[in-house]
Design an enzyme around this catalytic site. Structure first.
Site, PDB file in Angstrom:
ATOM      1  N   ARG A  79       0.838  -1.216   0.000  1.00  0.00           N
ATOM      2  CA  ARG A  79       0.000   0.000   0.000  1.00  0.00           C
ATOM      3  C   ARG A  79       0.868   1.260   0.000  1.00  0.00           C
ATOM      4  O   ARG A  79       1.914   1.307   0.650  1.00  0.00           O
ATOM      5  CB  ARG A  79      -0.967  -0.044   1.177  1.00  0.00           C
ATOM      6  CG  ARG A  79      -1.921  -1.225   0.969  1.00  0.00           C
ATOM      7  CD  ARG A  79      -2.993  -1.302   1.983  1.00  0.00           C
ATOM      8  NE  ARG A  79      -3.917  -0.186   1.896  1.00  0.00           N
ATOM      9  CZ  ARG A  79      -4.880   0.016   2.778  1.00  0.00           C
ATOM     10  NH1 ARG A  79      -5.033  -0.811   3.791  1.00  0.00           N
ATOM     11  NH2 ARG A  79      -5.693   1.049   2.641  1.00  0.00           N
ATOM     12  N   SER A 110      -8.204  11.824   1.797  1.00  0.00           N
ATOM     13  CA  SER A 110      -7.880  10.651   2.613  1.00  0.00           C
ATOM     14  C   SER A 110      -7.769  11.067   4.067  1.00  0.00           C
ATOM     15  O   SER A 110      -6.935  11.902   4.430  1.00  0.00           O
ATOM     16  CB  SER A 110      -6.558  10.037   2.142  1.00  0.00           C
ATOM     17  OG  SER A 110      -6.002   9.248   3.162  1.00  0.00           O
ATOM     18  N   ASP A 141     -15.399   2.950   1.889  1.00  0.00           N
ATOM     19  CA  ASP A 141     -15.310   1.557   2.352  1.00  0.00           C
ATOM     20  C   ASP A 141     -16.584   0.768   2.070  1.00  0.00           C
ATOM     21  O   ASP A 141     -16.600  -0.462   2.211  1.00  0.00           O
ATOM     22  CB  ASP A 141     -15.039   1.517   3.866  1.00  0.00           C
ATOM     23  CG  ASP A 141     -13.616   1.968   4.186  1.00  0.00           C
ATOM     24  OD1 ASP A 141     -12.767   2.004   3.276  1.00  0.00           O
ATOM     25  OD2 ASP A 141     -13.359   2.282   5.368  1.00  0.00           O
ATOM     26  N   LYS A 150      -6.752  -0.041  -1.690  1.00  0.00           N
ATOM     27  CA  LYS A 150      -7.254  -0.502  -0.388  1.00  0.00           C
ATOM     28  C   LYS A 150      -6.627  -1.863  -0.061  1.00  0.00           C
ATOM     29  O   LYS A 150      -5.629  -2.233  -0.656  1.00  0.00           O
ATOM     30  CB  LYS A 150      -8.790  -0.545  -0.409  1.00  0.00           C
ATOM     31  CG  LYS A 150      -9.428   0.835  -0.542  1.00  0.00           C
ATOM     32  CD  LYS A 150      -9.104   1.721   0.665  1.00  0.00           C
ATOM     33  CE  LYS A 150      -9.687   3.102   0.536  1.00  0.00           C
ATOM     34  NZ  LYS A 150      -9.197   4.006   1.589  1.00  0.00           N
ATOM     35  N   ARG A 174      -9.901  -3.109  -5.080  1.00  0.00           N
ATOM     36  CA  ARG A 174     -11.313  -3.527  -4.962  1.00  0.00           C
ATOM     37  C   ARG A 174     -12.088  -3.423  -6.271  1.00  0.00           C
ATOM     38  O   ARG A 174     -13.138  -4.057  -6.401  1.00  0.00           O
ATOM     39  CB  ARG A 174     -11.987  -2.741  -3.828  1.00  0.00           C
ATOM     40  CG  ARG A 174     -11.489  -3.207  -2.468  1.00  0.00           C
ATOM     41  CD  ARG A 174     -12.139  -2.484  -1.302  1.00  0.00           C
ATOM     42  NE  ARG A 174     -11.684  -3.093  -0.046  1.00  0.00           N
ATOM     43  CZ  ARG A 174     -11.748  -2.495   1.135  1.00  0.00           C
ATOM     44  NH1 ARG A 174     -12.251  -1.273   1.244  1.00  0.00           N
ATOM     45  NH2 ARG A 174     -11.324  -3.127   2.223  1.00  0.00           N
TER      46      ARG A 174
HETATM   47  C1  S3P Z   1      -9.794   5.288   7.458  1.00  0.00           C
HETATM   48  C2  S3P Z   1      -9.837   6.047   6.325  1.00  0.00           C
HETATM   49  C3  S3P Z   1     -10.134   5.513   4.992  1.00  0.00           C
HETATM   50  C4  S3P Z   1     -10.755   4.123   5.052  1.00  0.00           C
HETATM   51  C5  S3P Z   1     -10.081   3.233   6.053  1.00  0.00           C
HETATM   52  C6  S3P Z   1     -10.114   3.862   7.440  1.00  0.00           C
HETATM   53  C7  S3P Z   1      -9.465   5.935   8.736  1.00  0.00           C
HETATM   54  O1  S3P Z   1      -8.938   5.459   4.239  1.00  0.00           O
HETATM   55  O2  S3P Z   1     -10.721   3.536   3.778  1.00  0.00           O
HETATM   56  O3  S3P Z   1     -10.730   1.980   6.101  1.00  0.00           O
HETATM   57  O4  S3P Z   1      -9.731   5.353   9.804  1.00  0.00           O
HETATM   58  O5  S3P Z   1      -8.944   7.070   8.700  1.00  0.00           O
HETATM   59  P1  S3P Z   1      -8.422   6.783   3.466  1.00  0.00           P
HETATM   60  O6  S3P Z   1      -8.497   7.867   4.435  1.00  0.00           O
HETATM   61  O7  S3P Z   1      -7.028   6.524   3.013  1.00  0.00           O
HETATM   62  O8  S3P Z   1      -9.384   6.941   2.313  1.00  0.00           O
END
Ligand code: S3P
Length: 428
Positions: free
Chosen positions: A119, A163, A311, A338, A342
């Site tokens: 990742r 993000s 998600d 992810k 996905r």
């Molecule tokens: C999350 C943010 C999301 C999500 C992940 C949990 C978090 O990712 O997909 O499952 O707890 O901040 P991104 O912020 O990279 O989109």
């Protein structure tokens, strides 16, 4: 695992606690002065990875049933870990802890499982380096990654991606900076960090898509009650809508505006979902939801709503398979980075069951209404792919076999028990 078709879902139940909020409660509790009690904590593998990392950094964390007690060490009280920190499968752990470690007085190396090692970390390496830290990563982008802290300076960062992990990493480093730190996002991502850091005593302000944090002397312990995770509820919301005769009540679901996109999309698709008992717990809005079988129609999901349901797209894709007409999912290239790609995994696996899906660089087009048939499916060790395939398989015309289904323990350890308890099988 063998998945046989179901005839309906019914009953009243709670879904597991919010993963994002559980992670943050451990991190901020560890950095605060005083004792933080976290009730209704998610005992999923990802959140346990966060607990293990902070224990290795010298924090005393006790677990009793679903309650976690943290003896906070203060912003400057963490101690070096003797081992490399293992973040398991958890992107949230790696990215958020990197911001915190950038402000410590010692270097730390982070790694994780095979998925984590693929990742992208450049997205946090760039801003944290601009702030003054040095991050050494495999091919400048992947774990294992070593963080060498340095005196940090406040920056204004225009993030190319919406993000919450990137935003939170920068804001956490900003606690240790010499001046204010601002993150400007292309669209608003989940805001649990902003809400919870404020409850711990930090000064965080928002103006449009910009969030600013002031440097902080100390955080102060506060008790947290974690709401249910809408990302987990998503699978039962969709299963209830697509399985004829279903009538479910899902209790205690977090409906933070930065997370509730799936609710709005399923309502637009014609879903019969009613929210009631709305209230606020620890600064997060929650409700109970009644979900009844509905005739769905296709829709377009794109633009600023995407970060609020990123998600949930695997669950939305399954809803779209049972909807009349086409569903377009666009602006969701983040799906490719992810726990699995996905777009690729949904396309490959659902197509095996007879689904009509056209993958796009940033999403997919799903042509609904084609019956699904039994197949041998693969989760790619991605918890949300496993659960999406399961609810699709529950509504197929013949049984499916799902390989590597045990990864649901990442976010929803009792997924299969709840499904079993609240569904009726064709054979029973
Ligand atoms: C999350 C943010 C999301 C999500 C992940 C949990 C978090 O990712 O997909 O499952 O707890 O901040 P991104 O912020 O990279 O989109």
């Amino acid at each position: 695992m063998l998945i046989t078709p179901i005839t309906k879902l019914e009953g009243t139940f709670s879904i597991p606690s919010d993963k994002s909020i559980s992670h943050r409660s451990v991190m901020f509790g560890s950095l605060a002065l005083g004792t933080t009690h976290i009730s209704n904590f998610l005992m999923g593998d990802d959140c346990l990875s966060t607990i293990n990392c902070f224990r290795k950094l010298g924090v005393n964390i006790q677990i009793e049933e679903d309650t976690v007690t943290i003896e906070g060490k203060g912003l400057h009280g963490l101690t070096p870990s003797e081992d490399i920190l293992d973040c398991g499968n958890s992107g949230t752990t790696v990215r958020l802890i990197s911001g915190i470690l950038s402000g410590q007085a010692f270097s730390t190396t982070l790694t994780g499982d095979a998925s984590i090692q693929k990742r992208p970390m450049k997205r946090i390496i760039k801003p944290l380096s601009e702030m003054g830290a040095t991050l050494e990563a495999k091919e400048d982008n992947f774990c294992p990654m070593t963080i060498h802290p340095h005196a940090l300076k406040g920056i204004c960062y225009h993030s190319p991606v919406a993000s919450a992990q990137v935003k939170s990493s920068i804001l956490l480093a900003g606690l240790y900076a010499d001046g204010p730190t601002t993150v400007i996002e292309p669209a608003i991502s989940r805001d649990h960090t902003e809400r919870m850091l404020t409850a711990f005593g930090a000064t965080v302000t928002r103006e449009g898509t910009a969030v600013t944090i002031e440097p902080c002397k100390e955080l102060y312990a506060t008790d947290i009650v974690v709401p249910g995770d809408i990302s987990s509820a998503a699978f039962f919301m969709v299963a209830g809508l697509i399985t004829p005769g279903s009538d479910l009540v899902i209790q205690n679901v977090g409906i933070n505006p930065t997370r509730r996109g799936i609710l709005d999309v399923l309502l637009t698709m014609g879903g019969d979902i009613t929210c009631f008992n709305e209230k606020e717990v620890c600064g997060e809005p929650i409700c109970d939801m009644r979900v009844r079988y509905s005739k769905l129609h296709g829709t377009t999901v794109e633009g600023d709503i995407i970060p609020t349901l990123i998600d949930e797209i695997p669950a939305i894709a399954v809803a779209a398979l049972f909807a009349e007409g086409k569903t377009y999912i666009k602006d969701a290239a983040e799906l490719r980075v992810k726990e699995s790609d996905r777009i690729e995994t949904l396309h490959t696996e659902l197509s095996k069951m007879g689904a009509h899906i056209t993958p796009l660089a940033d999403g997919m087009i799903i042509d609904g209404g084609y019956p699904l048939t039994g197949a041998t499916l693969e989760s790619y060790h991605d918890h949300r792919i496993a659960m999406a395939l399961t609810i699709a398989a529950c509504n197929a015309q013949s049984p499916c076999t799902l390989k590597n289904s045990d990864c649901v323990s990442i976010s929803f350890p009792n997924f299969y028990q709840l499904l079993e308890m609240h569904s009726q099988r064709l054979s029973s």
